[in-house]
Design a protein around this motif. Structure first.
Motif, short mmCIF file in Angstrom:
data_model
loop_
_atom_site.label_atom_id
_atom_site.label_comp_id
_atom_site.label_asym_id
_atom_site.label_seq_id
_atom_site.Cartn_x
_atom_site.Cartn_y
_atom_site.Cartn_z
N ARG A 190 0.83 -1.21 0.00
CA ARG A 190 0.00 0.00 0.00
C ARG A 190 0.86 1.25 0.00
O ARG A 190 0.60 2.21 -0.72
N ALA A 191 1.90 1.26 0.84
CA ALA A 191 2.79 2.42 0.92
C ALA A 191 3.47 2.68 -0.43
O ALA A 191 3.53 3.83 -0.89
N TYR A 192 4.00 1.62 -1.04
CA TYR A 192 4.61 1.80 -2.36
C TYR A 192 3.58 2.32 -3.37
O TYR A 192 3.91 3.15 -4.23
N GLY A 193 2.35 1.85 -3.28
CA GLY A 193 1.30 2.32 -4.17
C GLY A 193 1.04 3.81 -4.00
O GLY A 193 0.92 4.55 -4.98
N VAL A 194 0.97 4.26 -2.75
CA VAL A 194 0.76 5.68 -2.47
C VAL A 194 1.91 6.51 -3.03
O VAL A 194 1.71 7.62 -3.54
N LEU A 195 3.11 5.94 -2.97
CA LEU A 195 4.29 6.63 -3.49
C LEU A 195 4.42 6.50 -5.01
O LEU A 195 5.36 7.02 -5.60
N GLN A 196 3.48 5.81 -5.62
CA GLN A 196 3.46 5.57 -7.07
C GLN A 196 4.70 4.82 -7.54
O GLN A 196 5.20 5.04 -8.64
N ARG A 217 7.42 -0.52 -9.12
CA ARG A 217 8.49 -1.51 -8.98
C ARG A 217 8.54 -2.02 -7.54
O ARG A 217 8.66 -3.22 -7.31
N GLY A 218 8.43 -1.11 -6.59
CA GLY A 218 8.40 -1.52 -5.18
C GLY A 218 7.19 -2.38 -4.87
O GLY A 218 7.28 -3.35 -4.10
N VAL A 219 6.05 -2.04 -5.47
CA VAL A 219 4.82 -2.82 -5.30
C VAL A 219 5.06 -4.26 -5.76
O VAL A 219 4.82 -5.22 -5.01
N TRP A 220 5.57 -4.41 -6.98
CA TRP A 220 5.79 -5.75 -7.55
C TRP A 220 6.89 -6.50 -6.82
O TRP A 220 6.76 -7.71 -6.57
N ASP A 221 7.97 -5.81 -6.46
CA ASP A 221 9.06 -6.49 -5.74
C ASP A 221 8.56 -7.05 -4.41
O ASP A 221 8.90 -8.18 -4.03
N THR A 222 7.74 -6.28 -3.72
CA THR A 222 7.21 -6.72 -2.43
C THR A 222 6.26 -7.89 -2.61
O THR A 222 6.30 -8.87 -1.86
N TRP A 223 5.39 -7.82 -3.62
CA TRP A 223 4.46 -8.92 -3.91
C TRP A 223 5.24 -10.20 -4.22
O TRP A 223 4.94 -11.26 -3.68
N ARG A 224 6.25 -10.07 -5.09
CA ARG A 224 7.02 -11.25 -5.47
C ARG A 224 7.77 -11.84 -4.27
O ARG A 224 7.86 -13.07 -4.14
N GLY A 263 -6.16 -6.74 -1.85
CA GLY A 263 -6.81 -5.46 -2.10
C GLY A 263 -5.80 -4.33 -2.22
O GLY A 263 -5.92 -3.46 -3.10
N CYS A 264 -4.79 -4.34 -1.35
CA CYS A 264 -3.73 -3.32 -1.43
C CYS A 264 -2.99 -3.42 -2.76
O CYS A 264 -2.66 -2.41 -3.38
N MET A 265 -2.74 -4.65 -3.19
CA MET A 265 -2.02 -4.86 -4.44
C MET A 265 -2.83 -4.39 -5.65
O MET A 265 -2.32 -3.65 -6.50
N THR A 266 -4.10 -4.81 -5.72
CA THR A 266 -4.92 -4.40 -6.87
C THR A 266 -5.15 -2.89 -6.87
O THR A 266 -5.13 -2.27 -7.92
N GLU A 267 -5.33 -2.32 -5.69
CA GLU A 267 -5.51 -0.87 -5.60
C GLU A 267 -4.25 -0.14 -6.05
O GLU A 267 -4.33 0.86 -6.78
N ALA A 268 -3.09 -0.62 -5.62
CA ALA A 268 -1.83 0.02 -6.01
C ALA A 268 -1.66 0.00 -7.52
O ALA A 268 -1.26 1.00 -8.12
N LEU A 269 -1.97 -1.13 -8.13
CA LEU A 269 -1.83 -1.23 -9.59
C LEU A 269 -2.86 -0.38 -10.31
O LEU A 269 -2.52 0.43 -11.19
#
Length: 156
Positions: free
Chosen positions: A11-17, A20-27, A42-48
């Motif tokens: 979620r934090a990476y998503g807010v920061l746009q 890459r951080g979003v995907w790295d964390t998910w992986r 939900g955080c992942m889909t919202e971030a994307l």
């Protein structure tokens, strides 16, 4: 780290746009064979979706629906982020395909998802769909709220 922690970081990476951080964390979470919570998904889909990539968010949902461990975690709130993402990009055909997919998956449609669908009607100047959506809401035991009414008014 727990899947809740991963969800918060995503979620934090998503807010920061920072996709890459979003995907790295998910992986990283998935590499550790952790099953995400509905909230982390939900955080992942919202971030994307909120960062302009609702297609990847939808692809992720399809992957999760294909896995027996994560299928029950996918819900209307998760779909709602993608509905809004496609609507904001003005990909209204994708909004209605997602709505149909939600019905096929027999997901209970949340008030927020109905409001997102009504907002898509407003954005696309397709207000003819609204009466049926309101009927569907009632059939699902949901009552329109101030967001529903203000969105409908905005469309006219």
């Amino acid at each position: 780290r727990s899947s809740h922690t991963y969800g918060s970081i995503i979620r934090a990476y998503g807010v920061l746009q920072d996709l890459r951080g979003v995907w790295d964390t998910w992986r990283e979470m998935r590499t550790r064979h952790m099953i995400p919570t509905s909230i982390a998904i939900g955080c992942m889909t919202e971030a994307l979706a909120s960062n302009g990539d609702p297609e990847s968010a939808h692809d992720l949902i399809k992957e999760l629906l294909a896995e027996p461990d994560t299928r029950p975690l996918v819900n209307s709130v998760i779909y709602c982020s993608v509905l809004k993402g496609f609507s904001h990009k003005r990909h209204f055909d994708r909004v209605w395909c997602l709505h149909k997919e939600m019905q096929t998956e027999k997901l209970t449609v949340s008030l927020a998802a109905y409001n997102a669908l009504i907002d898509a009607c407003t954005r696309s100047n397709d207000m003819a769909r609204v009466p049926q959506l309101v009927k569907d809401m009632a059939a699902d035991g949901l009552e329109p709220n101030i967001v529903t009414y203000s969105t409908i008014i905005k469309g006219y």
